[in-house]
Design an enzyme around this catalytic site. Sequence first.
Site, PDB file in Angstrom:
ATOM      1  N   ALA A   1       0.514   1.467   1.530  1.00  0.00           N
ATOM      2  CA  ALA A   1       0.167   2.872   1.770  1.00  0.00           C
ATOM      3  C   ALA A   1      -1.224   2.934   2.401  1.00  0.00           C
ATOM      4  CB  ALA A   1       0.183   3.622   0.449  1.00  0.00           C
TER       5      ALA A   1
ATOM      6  N   GLY B   1       2.707  -0.834  -0.928  1.00  0.00           N
ATOM      7  CA  GLY B   1       3.826  -0.076  -0.376  1.00  0.00           C
ATOM      8  C   GLY B   1       4.616  -0.894   0.637  1.00  0.00           C
TER       9      GLY B   1
END
Length: 710
Positions: free
Chosen positions: A61, A101
């Site tokens: 992320a 992520g």
Amino acid sequence: MAQYRVVSGSVALITIQNPPVNALRAAVREGLFNAIKRASSDPQVRSVVLSGHNGTFCGGADIKEFGNVSLPGPHLVEVFQLMEDLVKPVVAAIEGFALGGGLELALACHYRIGHSKARVGFPEVNLGLFPGAGGSQRLPRLVGVPAALDIIITGRHVAAGEALKLGLLDKVIDQNTVDAAVTFAKSVEGKPLDNHRLGNRPCPPLENMDAFFEEAMKRVHSRARGAVAPITCVQAVRGAATLPFHKGMELEKMLLGTLFNSAQAQASQYCFFAERAGARWSMPSGARWDTCKAKPIGTAAVIGLGTMGRGITVALARAGLSVVAVETQEHQLAEAQRAVSRMLKGGGRVSYSPDLQAAAEVDLVVEAVFEDMAIKEKIFKQLSEVCKPGTLLTTNTSTLDIDRLASCTRDPQLVVGMHFFAPAHIMRLLEVVYGPRSSPEAVATAMQLGKRMGKVSVAVGNCTGFVGNRMLKPYLEQANFLLEEGATPELVDAALEEFGFPMGVFKMSDLSGLDVGWRVRKEEGLTGPGVTAGQPMRIRHSRRYSPLGDLMCEEGRYGQKTGSGWYLYDKPGGRVARSDPWLRNFLEQYRARHGLVARRISQQEVLERCLYALINEGFRVLEDGIAASPQNIDAIYVFGYSWPKHRGGPMFYASQVGLARVLEGLNHYHQAHPDVPHLEPCSLLRRLVASGSPPIDKWSEVVKGHRSQL
Ligand SMILES: CCCCCCC/C=C/C(=O)SCCNC(=O)CCNC(=O)[C@H](O)C(C)(C)COP(=O)(O)OP(=O)(O)OC[C@H]1O[C@@H](n2cnc3c(N)ncnc32)[C@H](O)[C@@H]1OP(=O)(O)O
């Protein structure tokens, strides 16, 4: 942001494009979402390969987005679910990194193929988070609870070979990963996918599950030092082990909600960027990281093979340099040779010599002899004569004047400090100290070398103690004053350890040796027979002084190495600290001798006095232009002095506590102790408060305004 093309007739190749690490920012999430939908509806497409642009799968992320109250674009969980639910096989082609992520994305694919040099992992715990976009639920289902918990709690990078063994990767290859993934994708087109959707799979069963998680929680509590994220990791994985997937996802969402905007997460994420900020160094002359070129360095000499010199030799050799290790004392040389070889496990290119002449042809020298100006001056003079023109001469001094050493040499512009932290081959910090005559090229070279050694390098100005040790002085001073006023080493250490330091100040002092500071104080003219004769014991240079450390050294109590210091050890070199009745008596007698009445001291006072005094000096360091930014100071403290990451470094901590509160605290303690100048709030702190306590990234504007008025 997510390039889409059809290759080999039937494979949709989706490539994430967001340099440098293909972080999953809103536009990428949106691009991925649309690309998956397109692959789903494209009749020509029978399988999908997901890859990252430029040899990096995905760094996770986008941490820069985390400050936003509401993140724009589709949520990661939504994107990953769409991918897992696709009826066409999706293969992740992992090159470089799949982190955070990025790994969660790979786990939402049905297959994972990795390059042999690829690394995967969940480093979220270092950012005050945990893999909260399905990772905490999918990984245990794939590799089992113990392996998943280890990966999630440690945040470590897992090499491709290990990932293959764990079943995290289906295949590891040495050739072009995307090509291999395309071939593989074609081979599984039309095959059933149910067992490859991790959300559909139960966790592999675990015997004694309750006992396993209780033990894990106990371990985490004892190691986390107050950080919440590691505890949440255990809770989330326990959810994966005990709940159906959709319930586990709900738990994950709830747990992430408690962390996402927490003070600890903000502090840890601030540290991530502070760690990298040092690379963009600048000097007061205007010289900068992006305008100065480093000299190539292939060979180095280390002068002095005590503990520091040995560690530095190892760090340089591991960075690929050919090292000449010089020690004039034959016995020490032989011992050092054995120790260095042990640490390098037989590797590295290191030669040994008792003669400084051996440094004649090297590109760079690190002097690491005893902390004594006269000895160092002599060595710098000799080095200047011995070494070839252009050799960079650096010193590992932790406090002494770089410019004075430079003035002993032919080319003062080639002299900088390279201040390592013990153990030098392990601790990440390197302070690169420039004097008024150090050339930008010399600084660039030392910074570049720091990077090669894997260090967090920070360029700082020249003053006694530079940044780290200069700020440490008032901290240590307060700890000693607190003992005089009634505290015990146990009380002070407990307060600091509860705050998150791995070791309190007195245990740390026992570990590093009380004699080190004693020698420095002698060098500074604060103690020693010639200095103290006829002087009041508790005053030096017209300010309050605590001679406790000096008295301990006079008793031969140097800490662990002598078996006693602020604590008692079972033998010289012992590691387990025990309370020492001798010390209690010693402190009582000392107080009685000086008419001091012991009072009850709270942990809060310990923290405020020690930490605020240190922070106050940090503001002075900024004010004096010794550090270029609060981020640089914080990186120094987190990576050199084990300041807890989840507290973000001293300057960030001050901003979290509130500058007005820090100022108020200092005012209060300075009124109570007017003979302690370190407690007097510095003018930059006052100015910042007067300017409305701006956020830390805006302090530089106030600092600049402050300097222009000087
Ligand atoms: C929608 C949100 C929902 C919440 C979901 C919560 C669950 C998921 C959480 C996450 O994924 S958190 C992120 C997890 N990933 C990481 O922690 C990886 C961080 N990056 C690294 O460890 C390293 O950068 C690297 C990938 C190993 C590469 O190292 P390298 O030494 O090659 O480069 P760096 O100098 O470290 O980085 C270059 C450049 O890129 C910036 N950067 C790196 N990673 C990120 C990132 N994830 N987000 C934003 N920016 C990132 C880094 O700051 C450098 O920038 P500059 O300093 O050059 O400006």
